[in-house]
Design a protein around this motif. Structure first.
Motif, PDB file in Angstrom:
ATOM      1  N   GLN A 206      20.873   1.099 -31.837  1.00 58.04           N
ATOM      2  CA  GLN A 206      20.010   1.681 -32.858  1.00 58.04           C
ATOM      3  C   GLN A 206      19.955   3.196 -32.695  1.00 58.04           C
ATOM      4  O   GLN A 206      19.728   3.705 -31.601  1.00 58.04           O
ATOM      5  CB  GLN A 206      18.604   1.093 -32.767  1.00 58.04           C
ATOM      6  CG  GLN A 206      18.578  -0.392 -33.074  1.00 58.04           C
ATOM      7  CD  GLN A 206      17.175  -0.948 -33.138  1.00 58.04           C
ATOM      8  OE1 GLN A 206      16.187  -0.213 -33.239  1.00 58.04           O
ATOM      9  NE2 GLN A 206      17.071  -2.270 -33.094  1.00 58.04           N
TER      10      GLN A 206
ATOM     11  N   VAL B 245      13.716  -1.691 -33.322  1.00 53.73           N
ATOM     12  CA  VAL B 245      13.358  -2.399 -34.546  1.00 53.73           C
ATOM     13  C   VAL B 245      14.006  -3.791 -34.457  1.00 53.73           C
ATOM     14  O   VAL B 245      15.178  -3.892 -34.087  1.00 53.73           O
ATOM     15  CB  VAL B 245      13.891  -1.630 -35.782  1.00 53.73           C
ATOM     16  CG1 VAL B 245      13.631  -2.403 -37.057  1.00 53.73           C
ATOM     17  CG2 VAL B 245      13.288  -0.232 -35.837  1.00 53.73           C
TER      18      VAL B 245
ATOM     19  N   ALA C  21      14.938  -6.985 -39.386  1.00 51.66           N
ATOM     20  CA  ALA C  21      14.220  -6.067 -40.273  1.00 51.66           C
ATOM     21  C   ALA C  21      15.165  -5.088 -40.980  1.00 51.66           C
ATOM     22  O   ALA C  21      14.740  -4.353 -41.863  1.00 51.66           O
ATOM     23  CB  ALA C  21      13.173  -5.288 -39.477  1.00 51.66           C
ATOM     24  N   PHE C  22      16.439  -5.070 -40.593  1.00 53.69           N
ATOM     25  CA  PHE C  22      17.406  -4.163 -41.199  1.00 53.69           C
ATOM     26  C   PHE C  22      17.942  -4.751 -42.499  1.00 53.69           C
ATOM     27  O   PHE C  22      18.073  -5.967 -42.627  1.00 53.69           O
ATOM     28  CB  PHE C  22      18.577  -3.908 -40.231  1.00 53.69           C
ATOM     29  CG  PHE C  22      18.204  -3.029 -39.069  1.00 53.69           C
ATOM     30  CD1 PHE C  22      18.450  -1.668 -39.118  1.00 53.69           C
ATOM     31  CD2 PHE C  22      17.613  -3.559 -37.937  1.00 53.69           C
ATOM     32  CE1 PHE C  22      18.109  -0.854 -38.047  1.00 53.69           C
ATOM     33  CE2 PHE C  22      17.268  -2.760 -36.872  1.00 53.69           C
ATOM     34  CZ  PHE C  22      17.515  -1.402 -36.919  1.00 53.69           C
ATOM     35  N   THR C  23      18.257  -3.862 -43.432  1.00 51.18           N
ATOM     36  CA  THR C  23      18.888  -4.286 -44.673  1.00 51.18           C
ATOM     37  C   THR C  23      20.210  -3.528 -44.841  1.00 51.18           C
ATOM     38  O   THR C  23      20.372  -2.417 -44.338  1.00 51.18           O
ATOM     39  CB  THR C  23      17.981  -4.024 -45.895  1.00 51.18           C
ATOM     40  OG1 THR C  23      17.626  -2.641 -45.927  1.00 51.18           O
ATOM     41  CG2 THR C  23      16.721  -4.859 -45.827  1.00 51.18           C
TER      42      THR C  23
ATOM     43  N   ARG D 182      23.570  -0.710 -42.005  1.00 52.92           N
ATOM     44  CA  ARG D 182      22.366  -1.527 -41.798  1.00 52.92           C
ATOM     45  C   ARG D 182      21.251  -0.574 -41.394  1.00 52.92           C
ATOM     46  O   ARG D 182      21.326   0.078 -40.350  1.00 52.92           O
ATOM     47  CB  ARG D 182      22.608  -2.582 -40.732  1.00 52.92           C
ATOM     48  CG  ARG D 182      23.602  -3.643 -41.194  1.00 52.92           C
ATOM     49  CD  ARG D 182      23.803  -4.731 -40.181  1.00 52.92           C
ATOM     50  NE  ARG D 182      22.558  -5.480 -39.991  1.00 52.92           N
ATOM     51  CZ  ARG D 182      22.333  -6.282 -38.953  1.00 52.92           C
ATOM     52  NH1 ARG D 182      23.256  -6.446 -38.028  1.00 52.92           N
ATOM     53  NH2 ARG D 182      21.197  -6.925 -38.838  1.00 52.92           N
TER      54      ARG D 182
ATOM     55  N   HIS E 275      16.849   0.565 -41.423  1.00 50.66           N
ATOM     56  CA  HIS E 275      15.428   0.232 -41.494  1.00 50.66           C
ATOM     57  C   HIS E 275      14.681   1.539 -41.728  1.00 50.66           C
ATOM     58  O   HIS E 275      14.985   2.559 -41.124  1.00 50.66           O
ATOM     59  CB  HIS E 275      14.956  -0.420 -40.192  1.00 50.66           C
ATOM     60  CG  HIS E 275      13.510  -0.747 -40.191  1.00 50.66           C
ATOM     61  ND1 HIS E 275      12.562   0.100 -39.662  1.00 50.66           N
ATOM     62  CD2 HIS E 275      12.851  -1.816 -40.669  1.00 50.66           C
ATOM     63  CE1 HIS E 275      11.371  -0.451 -39.814  1.00 50.66           C
ATOM     64  NE2 HIS E 275      11.515  -1.611 -40.424  1.00 50.66           N
ATOM     65  N   ASP E 276      13.685   1.515 -42.603  1.00 45.81           N
ATOM     66  CA  ASP E 276      12.952   2.713 -43.010  1.00 45.81           C
ATOM     67  C   ASP E 276      11.472   2.503 -42.718  1.00 45.81           C
ATOM     68  O   ASP E 276      10.900   1.480 -43.125  1.00 45.81           O
ATOM     69  CB  ASP E 276      13.183   2.927 -44.514  1.00 45.81           C
ATOM     70  CG  ASP E 276      12.841   4.314 -44.995  1.00 45.81           C
ATOM     71  OD1 ASP E 276      12.288   5.114 -44.219  1.00 45.81           O
ATOM     72  OD2 ASP E 276      13.135   4.607 -46.167  1.00 45.81           O
ATOM     73  N   GLN E 277      10.848   3.447 -42.007  1.00 46.82           N
ATOM     74  CA  GLN E 277       9.420   3.324 -41.703  1.00 46.82           C
ATOM     75  C   GLN E 277       8.811   4.701 -41.492  1.00 46.82           C
ATOM     76  O   GLN E 277       9.525   5.678 -41.311  1.00 46.82           O
ATOM     77  CB  GLN E 277       9.188   2.477 -40.447  1.00 46.82           C
ATOM     78  CG  GLN E 277       9.656   3.160 -39.158  1.00 46.82           C
ATOM     79  CD  GLN E 277       9.568   2.259 -37.948  1.00 46.82           C
ATOM     80  OE1 GLN E 277      10.064   1.147 -37.981  1.00 46.82           O
ATOM     81  NE2 GLN E 277       8.944   2.745 -36.894  1.00 46.82           N
TER      82      GLN E 277
END
Length: 172
Positions: A133, A87, A91-93, A107, A109-111
């Motif tokens: 990751q 990723v 794109a990470f929050t 940190r 990322h969701d998908q």
């Protein structure tokens, strides 16, 4: 195989607080994927009539098994096995970890990903730590991404307990 292997394998099943529910001892076998149906039938006898989330490591990785489990009323929470496209870091929050009063963050990322060509989709929550990751797969749709990650990484608590007991008290 020309190596020493255990004559039996123990599968420990714990509740959401890490407390043991039961242990299933089986003759030596080829792994968690083959044993999961037996384990789940024991769980279903203890917890009838509601969805149960099963948290396990990569040893139980099988998208076909995940689809079967989901159809049988179980939710899956496990690490993704094998290579996955990374990723992009932007794109990470950042998410505060619950219960830490903002002192710890993740940190994430969701998908959604296609786990099987027949249309079985799963949720992938990816954690970024120091450039590495870690992908987590789940069928849980109603939890915030940070809660999915916390639940997955909490399983280390149990493994660390047994490692400590083995090293400090020579328990096998």
């Amino acid at each position: 195989m020309r190596i020493s292997l255990p004559a039996t394998t123990d599968y420990w099943v714990n509740d959401d607080a890490g407390e043991p529910l039961f242990v299933l001892t089986a003759p030596a076998n080829m792994g968690l994927v083959k044993m999961m149906p037996s384990i789940l039938s024991e769980v279903r006898a203890l917890v009838p009539g509601r969805r149960v989330t099963v948290v396990f490591d990569r040893g139980g990785y099988s998208p076909d098994l995940f689809a079967q489990m989901y159809g049988d009323g179980f939710d899956v929470l496990t690490y993704r096995k094998g290579e996955a496209d990374p990723v992009p870091e932007d794109a990470f929050t950042v998410h505060p970890v619950p219960g830490t009063h903002g002192r710890q963050t993740m940190r994430l990322h969701d998908q959604e990903i296609l786990a099987l060509p027949n249309g079985f989709w799963m949720r992938q929550v990816t954690r970024l730590t120091d450039g590495h990751q870690t992908q987590i797969l789940t069928t849980l749709e109603d939890l915030p991404a940070v809660e999915v990650a916390v639940r997955m990484f909490d399983r280390w608590r149990q493994e660390n307990f047994f490692k400590y007991m083995r090293e400090e008290y020579a328990l096998d």
